[in-house]
Motif scaffolding. Structure first.
Motif, mmCIF file in Angstrom:
data_model
loop_
_atom_site.group_PDB
_atom_site.id
_atom_site.type_symbol
_atom_site.label_atom_id
_atom_site.label_comp_id
_atom_site.label_asym_id
_atom_site.label_seq_id
_atom_site.Cartn_x
_atom_site.Cartn_y
_atom_site.Cartn_z
ATOM 1 N N UNK A 48 26.860 54.019 9.601
ATOM 2 C CA UNK A 48 26.581 55.320 10.228
ATOM 3 C C UNK A 48 27.482 55.653 11.414
ATOM 4 N N UNK A 49 28.746 55.198 11.355
ATOM 5 C CA UNK A 49 29.723 55.596 12.360
ATOM 6 C C UNK A 49 30.205 57.000 12.032
ATOM 7 N N UNK A 50 30.661 57.705 13.057
ATOM 8 C CA UNK A 50 31.227 59.036 12.863
ATOM 9 C C UNK A 50 32.726 58.973 13.111
ATOM 10 N N UNK A 51 33.473 59.613 12.231
ATOM 11 C CA UNK A 51 34.928 59.699 12.392
ATOM 12 C C UNK A 51 35.221 60.796 13.416
ATOM 13 N N UNK A 52 35.979 60.469 14.442
ATOM 14 C CA UNK A 52 36.281 61.450 15.477
ATOM 15 C C UNK A 52 37.347 62.423 14.999
ATOM 16 N N UNK A 53 37.177 63.683 15.325
ATOM 17 C CA UNK A 53 38.128 64.705 14.897
ATOM 18 C C UNK A 53 39.485 64.553 15.581
ATOM 19 N N UNK A 54 39.494 64.030 16.795
ATOM 20 C CA UNK A 54 40.739 63.888 17.553
ATOM 21 C C UNK A 54 41.656 62.825 16.953
ATOM 22 N N UNK A 55 41.070 61.813 16.313
ATOM 23 C CA UNK A 55 41.859 60.726 15.744
ATOM 24 C C UNK A 55 41.122 60.186 14.529
ATOM 25 N N UNK A 56 41.718 60.321 13.356
ATOM 26 C CA UNK A 56 41.064 59.910 12.107
ATOM 27 C C UNK A 56 40.899 58.402 11.993
ATOM 28 N N UNK A 57 41.510 57.634 12.885
ATOM 29 C CA UNK A 57 41.407 56.182 12.838
ATOM 30 C C UNK A 57 40.416 55.636 13.862
ATOM 31 N N UNK A 58 39.744 56.518 14.579
ATOM 32 C CA UNK A 58 38.787 56.120 15.609
ATOM 33 C C UNK A 58 37.383 56.520 15.169
ATOM 34 N N UNK A 59 36.471 55.554 15.214
ATOM 35 C CA UNK A 59 35.091 55.770 14.786
ATOM 36 C C UNK A 59 34.155 55.525 15.961
ATOM 37 N N UNK A 60 33.038 56.258 15.974
ATOM 38 C CA UNK A 60 32.099 56.208 17.086
ATOM 39 C C UNK A 60 30.679 56.061 16.557
ATOM 40 N N UNK A 61 29.891 55.260 17.255
ATOM 41 C CA UNK A 61 28.459 55.136 16.992
ATOM 42 C C UNK A 61 27.746 55.099 18.330
ATOM 43 N N UNK A 68 29.557 52.409 20.685
ATOM 44 C CA UNK A 68 30.483 51.449 20.081
ATOM 45 C C UNK A 68 31.627 52.251 19.465
ATOM 46 N N UNK A 69 32.835 51.803 19.727
ATOM 47 C CA UNK A 69 34.030 52.417 19.165
ATOM 48 C C UNK A 69 34.745 51.410 18.284
ATOM 49 N N UNK A 70 35.251 51.893 17.159
ATOM 50 C CA UNK A 70 36.064 51.065 16.273
ATOM 51 C C UNK A 70 37.369 51.806 16.045
#
Length: 102
Positions: A48-61, A68-70
């Motif tokens: 259930x991480x969300x893909x950030x619009x600013x960077x397609x390689x950065x995920x947020x939960x 938590x950032x991946x």
């Protein structure tokens, strides 16, 4: 590119030769993108991480004030967050589905 030690050769005119890569580094040219697609689907659908619009390689939960950032770059994954217990939990979750070295 520099020839590996012990494999240096020169052409008949004494000029330096270069190495030619006969296979792609991942055996199949599409392997890196296939791996990324599986990881992306796992992060979004299962964890259930969300893909950030600013960077397609950065995920947020985020939950209960914890974040938590991946960050995914080629075949490296960086995981960071405010709570070490939650970060370790995410690492364990990912390790159950993907082979990785910690």
């Amino acid at each position: 590119m520099v020839q590996p030690p012990g494999f240096e050769k020169q052409a008949s005119d004494r000029s330096k030769l270069v190495c030619r890569l006969k296979k792609s580094l991942y055996r199949l040219k599409q392997a890196p993108s296939t791996w990324f697609e599986k990881l992306q689907a796992y992060l979004v659908d299962n964890l259930k991480f969300k893909e950030l619009l600013a960077d397609a390689l950065l995920y947020f939960w985020g939950s209960d004030g914890h974040k938590i950032y991946i960050m995914v770059y080629v075949d490296d994954v960086v995981i960071t967050g405010e709570n070490a217990t939650e970060v370790n939990s995410i690492i364990k979750e990912i390790n159950t589905s993907f082979l990785s070295k910690i």
